[in-house]
Structures are given as structure tokens and as C-alpha cells.
Design a protein around this motif. Structure first.
Motif, PDB file in Angstrom:
ATOM      1  N   ILE A  57       0.864  -1.174   0.000  1.00 10.60           N
ATOM      2  CA  ILE A  57       0.000   0.000   0.000  1.00 10.60           C
ATOM      3  C   ILE A  57       0.904   1.228   0.000  1.00 10.60           C
ATOM      4  N   HIS A  59       1.464   5.288   0.070  1.00  8.81           N
ATOM      5  CA  HIS A  59       0.899   6.556   0.533  1.00  8.81           C
ATOM      6  C   HIS A  59       1.761   7.701   0.017  1.00  8.81           C
ATOM      7  N   THR A  60       1.135   8.845  -0.235  1.00  7.84           N
ATOM      8  CA  THR A  60       1.924  10.044  -0.478  1.00  7.84           C
ATOM      9  C   THR A  60       2.661  10.359   0.823  1.00  7.84           C
ATOM     10  N   TYR A  64       0.886   9.916   4.475  1.00  4.79           N
ATOM     11  CA  TYR A  64       1.418   9.023   5.502  1.00  4.79           C
ATOM     12  C   TYR A  64       1.679   9.785   6.803  1.00  4.79           C
ATOM     13  N   GLU A 126      -7.036   7.663  -1.833  1.00  7.44           N
ATOM     14  CA  GLU A 126      -5.946   8.310  -1.103  1.00  7.44           C
ATOM     15  C   GLU A 126      -4.629   7.553  -1.229  1.00  7.44           C
ATOM     16  N   THR A 127      -4.685   6.294  -1.607  1.00 11.59           N
ATOM     17  CA  THR A 127      -3.487   5.459  -1.743  1.00 11.59           C
ATOM     18  C   THR A 127      -3.580   4.697  -3.058  1.00 11.59           C
ATOM     19  N   GLU A 129      -2.285   0.628  -4.558  1.00 17.34           N
ATOM     20  CA  GLU A 129      -1.749  -0.664  -4.167  1.00 17.34           C
ATOM     21  C   GLU A 129      -0.950  -1.259  -5.307  1.00 17.34           C
TER      22      GLU A 129
END
Length: 166
Positions: A57, A59-60, A64, A126-127, A129
Motif C-alpha cells: 500500500i 501513501h503520499t 502518511y 488516497e493510496t 496498491e
């Protein structure tokens, strides 16, 4: 708007673990890292999580940091905080986009999800994968053949938003 990773992409992974990041995902990563304008190499954090987690996963950087702040806001010593710290803070790896717009996935992360020649990128809002494509197909089929099939042919996924007001 930062954090709008949408769509699906498939890219080759070379022997050194380098994989191109979809161009639209790179733009979101740039927006999610205040230093990317200076460095040209946006940072991100990859959460590899617990042993049963089958995907990475991503994240920016700012996303994060916000997640880490949410975890820190949980009561000290609480079971939820301990679990979140172990699964999200401890089992994460910060990295950045290389000069050629690629992500270098270290061998332990590739091994964890069984990634070899191809990576499947799944936008999750928002993420995003990263999956081994065959694993994603199996997991996606579980949803499609299981719960989704039970909903009937006229099921509208937007109806799930109605549950927010219920």
C-alpha cells in the motif's frame, strides 16, 4: 487534488526491482510531497503490513504523515494504537521516485507479495496498491463471485454510500 489515485495499470518489473509508476500517480505523489518541487523526486511510503497482507500500500508523503498523526492521537498504550503502530508504522518503508520516474522495490518487498515480472497498480483514492497481477485477480474474484454476486444484477455500488447516512 492530491490523493486521488484512480484506475488500474500494469507495468513490467526489471531484475533490479525497478518499475515505472503510472504518470497520473506520479503527479499525485508530487502533490503529496512539499519538497518534490525542489528535488524533482517525490517521496512516498510503502506499507507492507502484516504477514497475510498480499499487496503493498503506497501513501503520499503527506498522506502518511497525516496517518501517523492519527495513530499518535490514539490513547497511549491502547491496543488499537499498538496494532496500528506495528502494522502501519513499523512495517513501512519510505522511498522516492527515481530520476526516470520509477519505483525501486527492494527484494524483500517483492518476495513478500510474490512479485516477479509484472506489477499491477490499483488506484484506491488516497493510496494506491501494488499487487502481483494473478493475486489481485484471485482476490478481486472473491468479491465479484461472492458478496457482489449476492447483490443481484441490478446492484448499484453507489448505494453503499447511502449507508453513511443510515
Amino acid at each position: 487534488m492530491a490523493g486521488m489515485f484512480i484506475g488500474e495499470h500494469t507495468f513490467k518489473v526489471d531484475g533490479k526491482g525497478r518499475v515505472s509508476i503510472p504518470a497520473d500517480f506520479r503527479r499525485e505523489l508530487e502533490e503529496g510531497d512539499p519538497l518534490s518541487g525542489e528535488t524533482g523526486r517525490p517521496r512516498m511510503v510503502i506499507v507492507y503490513g502484516h504477514d497475510a497482507q498480499k499487496q503493498l500500500i503506497v501513501h503520499t508523503y503527506d498522506g502518511y504523515k497525516a496517518l501517523a498523526a492519527d495513530i499518535a492521537a490514539l490513547p497511549r498504550g491502547s491496543e488499537k494504537r499498538k496494532i496500528m503502530q506495528r502494522m502501519i508504522l513499523n512495517r513501512a518503508r519510505p522511498t522516492e521516485v527515481d530520476a526516470d520516474g520509477r519505483l525501486v522495490l527492494p527484494q524483500p518487498l517483492r518476495d513478500k507479495i510474490g512479485l516477479d515480472g509484472t506489477a499491477y497498480f490499483a488506484g484506491m483514492g488516497e493510496t494506491f496498491e501494488i499487487w502481483k497481477p494473478e493475486t489481485f485477480e484471485v482476490e478481486d474474484a472473491k468479491i465479484t463471485d461472492g458478496w457482489l454476486a449476492e447483490q443481484g444484477d441490478d446492484f448499484d455500488p453507489l448505494s453503499l454510500l447511502d449507508e453513511l447516512g443510515a
